[in-house]
Design a protein around this motif. Structure first.
Motif, mmCIF file in Angstrom:
data_model
loop_
_atom_site.group_PDB
_atom_site.id
_atom_site.type_symbol
_atom_site.label_atom_id
_atom_site.label_comp_id
_atom_site.label_asym_id
_atom_site.label_seq_id
_atom_site.Cartn_x
_atom_site.Cartn_y
_atom_site.Cartn_z
ATOM 1 N N UNK A 1 32.804 39.582 25.929
ATOM 2 C CA UNK A 1 31.834 38.668 25.517
ATOM 3 C C UNK A 1 31.519 37.431 26.818
ATOM 4 N N UNK A 2 32.528 37.036 27.196
ATOM 5 C CA UNK A 2 32.225 35.916 28.378
ATOM 6 C C UNK A 2 31.295 36.355 29.602
ATOM 7 N N UNK A 3 31.398 37.514 29.717
ATOM 8 C CA UNK A 3 30.551 38.150 30.991
ATOM 9 C C UNK A 3 29.248 38.654 30.297
ATOM 10 N N UNK A 4 29.331 39.111 29.026
ATOM 11 C CA UNK A 4 27.980 39.331 28.490
ATOM 12 C C UNK A 4 27.078 38.322 28.477
ATOM 13 N N UNK A 5 27.586 37.333 28.051
ATOM 14 C CA UNK A 5 26.987 35.900 27.831
ATOM 15 C C UNK A 5 26.500 35.357 29.051
ATOM 16 N N UNK B 1 21.013 37.317 47.572
ATOM 17 C CA UNK B 1 22.039 37.387 46.516
ATOM 18 C C UNK B 1 23.024 36.336 46.347
ATOM 19 N N UNK B 2 23.418 36.003 45.075
ATOM 20 C CA UNK B 2 24.137 35.234 44.432
ATOM 21 C C UNK B 2 25.354 35.780 43.982
ATOM 22 N N UNK B 3 26.537 35.162 43.661
ATOM 23 C CA UNK B 3 27.639 35.672 42.955
ATOM 24 C C UNK B 3 28.499 34.723 42.538
ATOM 25 N N UNK B 4 28.950 35.315 41.260
ATOM 26 C CA UNK B 4 30.019 34.316 40.405
ATOM 27 C C UNK B 4 31.134 35.161 39.814
ATOM 28 N N UNK B 5 32.094 34.495 39.178
ATOM 29 C CA UNK B 5 32.845 34.980 38.114
ATOM 30 C C UNK B 5 33.113 33.927 37.029
ATOM 31 N N UNK B 6 33.562 33.986 35.806
ATOM 32 C CA UNK B 6 33.840 33.269 34.870
ATOM 33 C C UNK B 6 35.115 33.257 34.415
#
Length: 327
Positions: free
Chosen positions: A94-98, A237-242
């Motif tokens: 869910x954290x990535x889907x959001x 492009x841009x990139x990140x993680x949560x």
């Protein structure tokens, strides 16, 4: 005419009824999910109660079993359902889907292409975002995974969703068959080698459209970004993680929980440029060795540290979601 999705929304309001999935929480915070049925009972080693004690009650009701244990009864949220639903392939959390829905700016009425459906977890969030008036084309290489996803999606929405179109095959082979070139607002890729589909994605997207890729490793992230730059039809492009850390709340004992949801995957996004436009020249110099490892060899699950899903497990999960193959 009332759509299935709208009907499903109505059924998630009002009193609990037969066929509802209900999440039970005991005094220790442990959760159980049941499907209400007339005459059925919910048993643990500490007593039982009858489903009839909940049918017709409002959501948020507390039911007490024969041993005096109280359970709070609520319909599961989408995030609850995703984490507990039957799965063949690993799900997008869910954290990535959001993050995907927000950072890709997936809006009501959007035309979206999703490739790499897996068990359908991300599909649920995308359908919620595009709404009945939108259009989601989900493309999955494996027929058994597609069947599992269909079972999970139809279970959650209570039937077919009017915006959803599920296709079996490779994205590069199917995308031109299912959508007109230059008509797609957003593309979401959850696959081992998204860079192999940059050309297909560029053909499908409208100018200004968004591509977002979910990848597990830094190697995949680097290769995806470099191939998007090399293609020339996308902005930088841009990139990140949560990462998500819960907190313990008990009186004055307020502190971070000992466990957190750390790395699950990276997200990389890029916007489609107008045809014939050269991307602005990058001002920073690429790091030494930035082209290392960008060979054209096909990557496998084992190359990336993923455990392949066996046919036996996929068949079992298909039966579990009511999508067993015809004999």
């Amino acid at each position: 005419m009332t759509s299935t999705a709208a009907t499903g929304a109505d059924e998630r309001r009002g009193p609990l009824h037969v066929g509802d999935k209900v999440q039970l929480t005991d005094p220790k915070g442990r959760m159980h999910t049941i499907t209400l049925a007339e005459g059925a009972t919910f048993h643990t080693h500490k007593g039982y109660f009858r489903h009839d004690d909940l049918i017709g009650r409002p959501e948020g009701w507390v039911v007490t079993n024969t041993a005096g244990v109280e359970y709070l009864a609520l319909r599961p949220l989408l995030s609850d359902y995703v984490l507990s639903m039957p799965r063949g392939a690993a799900v997008v959390y869910p954290k990535d889907a959001g993050q995907i829905v927000q950072m890709a700016d997936i809006f009501p009425g959007a035309r979206v292409v999703e490739a790499g459906v897996g068990s359908g977890a991300l599909t649920l969030s995308l359908l919620r975002a595009v709404g009945d008036a939108g259009e989601l084309h989900s493309i999955e290489r494996r027929e058994d995974f597609a069947a599992i996803a269909r079972g999970n999606v139809e279970t959650f929405f209570g039937g077919e969703h009017p915006a959803w179109h599920l296709h079996v095959g490779d994205l590069a082979d199917r995308v031109d068959d299912v959508v007109e070139p230059g008509t797609v607002d957003r593309v979401v890729l959850d696959m081992l080698a998204p860079w192999e589909n940059v050309d297909a994605v560029a053909r499908a997207l409208v100018p200004g459209g968004v591509l977002i890729c979910y990848v597990a490793t830094a190697t995949q992230l680097s290769r995806t970004a470099e191939d998007l730059r090399a293609d020339g039809r996308f902005a930088e492009p841009t990139a990140w993680e949560s990462m998500v850390r819960g907190w313990h709340l008990e009186g004055l004992a307020v502190r971070p929980q000992h466990r957190m949801i750390g790395h699950t995957g990276f997200l990389v996004t890029a916007r489609r440029l107008a045809d014939g436009v050269e991307p602005p020249e990058r001002k920073r110099r690429p790091a030494k060795g930035s082209s290392v490892g960008t060979t054209d060899a096909e990557w496998t699950e084992s190359d990336l540290g993923e455990r392949p899903v066996s046919d036996k497990k996929a068949r079992r999960v298909r039966r579990e979601v009511g999508q067993a193959p015809e004999e």
